[in-house]
Design a protein around this motif. Structure first.
Motif, PDB file in Angstrom:
ATOM      1  N   SER A  50      -4.568  -2.993  -4.517  1.00 42.57           N
ATOM      2  CA  SER A  50      -5.577  -3.671  -3.708  1.00 42.57           C
ATOM      3  C   SER A  50      -4.925  -4.676  -2.765  1.00 42.57           C
ATOM      4  CB  SER A  50      -6.574  -4.395  -4.611  1.00 42.57           C
ATOM      5  OG  SER A  50      -7.449  -5.173  -3.844  1.00 42.57           O
ATOM      6  N   ARG A  51      -5.567  -4.904  -1.636  1.00 38.97           N
ATOM      7  CA  ARG A  51      -5.092  -5.918  -0.689  1.00 38.97           C
ATOM      8  C   ARG A  51      -5.558  -7.311  -1.103  1.00 38.97           C
ATOM      9  NH1 ARG A  51      -1.196  -3.251   1.431  1.00 38.97           N
ATOM     10  NH2 ARG A  51      -1.754  -1.590   2.845  1.00 38.97           N
ATOM     11  N   ASP A  70      -8.025  -0.785   2.234  1.00 40.60           N
ATOM     12  CA  ASP A  70      -8.037  -0.173   3.550  1.00 40.60           C
ATOM     13  C   ASP A  70      -7.453   1.232   3.391  1.00 40.60           C
ATOM     14  OD1 ASP A  70      -5.244  -0.446   3.369  1.00 40.60           O
ATOM     15  OD2 ASP A  70      -5.186  -2.165   4.722  1.00 40.60           O
ATOM     16  N   ALA A  73      -3.803   1.306   1.790  1.00 40.82           N
ATOM     17  CA  ALA A  73      -3.815   0.877   0.388  1.00 40.82           C
ATOM     18  C   ALA A  73      -4.466   1.931  -0.485  1.00 40.82           C
ATOM     19  CB  ALA A  73      -4.548  -0.455   0.245  1.00 40.82           C
TER      20      ALA A  73
END
Length: 120
Positions: A50-51, A70, A73
Motif C-alpha cells: 500500500s502507498r 494506485d 502499487a
C-alpha cells in the motif's frame, strides 16, 4: 537542512512498531486457523504494498479507494500475491480486483486455495 541517507527510516520503523501485529489482531476474531493464516498473509501483503502507512486492514476497506493502491502499487501487490500464495489472476480480471473489499479479496484467494477455506 538535508538529512543523512536513511535518516527518515527510523521514523518509519518506529511508526510501524506502534501498529499491532496483524496476526494478533486476526487471532482475536475467532476465525478458523486456515482463515487466520490466509487473512494474515493477505493483510501483510496489502500493508507491504500500500502507498499508505497502515496499521490494520478492515474487511470493508476497498483496495483502491481506502487502502491507497494506485495502478503500480496494485500490480506489485498482485505479483506478491501470485508469488507468495501461489495463486494466479487473468490479466483481464486485474482491474476488477482493484475495486474489491479486503473481505472480497480473501474470498477470491480462498477459492483458489481450498486449504484456506473461509466461512461466509
Amino acid at each position: 537542512m538535508s538529512l543523512a541517507p536513511g535518516a527518515g527510516e527510523g521514523l518509519a520503523v518506529r511508526r510501524r512498531q506502534k501498529c499491532a501485529d496483524p496476526g494478533s489482531i486476526l487471532a482475536k476474531r475467532g476465525d478458523d486457523v486456515g482463515s487466520n493464516e490466509l487473512r494474515g498473509a493477505l493483510e501483510a501483503i496489502v500493508m507491504r504494498n500500500s502507498r499508505l502507512d497502515l496499521c490494520a486492514v478492515r474487511d470493508d476497506h476497498r483496495l483502491a479507494a481506502d487502502l491507497g493502491f494506485d495502478s503500480l502499487a496494485f500490480l506489485l501487490a498482485v505479483g506478491d500475491l501470485e508469488s507468495n500464495l501461489k495463486v494466479s489472476f487473468p490479466l483481464e480480471r486485474i482491474d476488477d480486483l482493484r475495486n474489491l473489499t479486503f473481505r472480497d479479496l480473501v474470498q477470491v484467494v480462498s477459492e483458489q486455495r481450498p486449504q484456506f477455506a473461509v466461512e461466509a
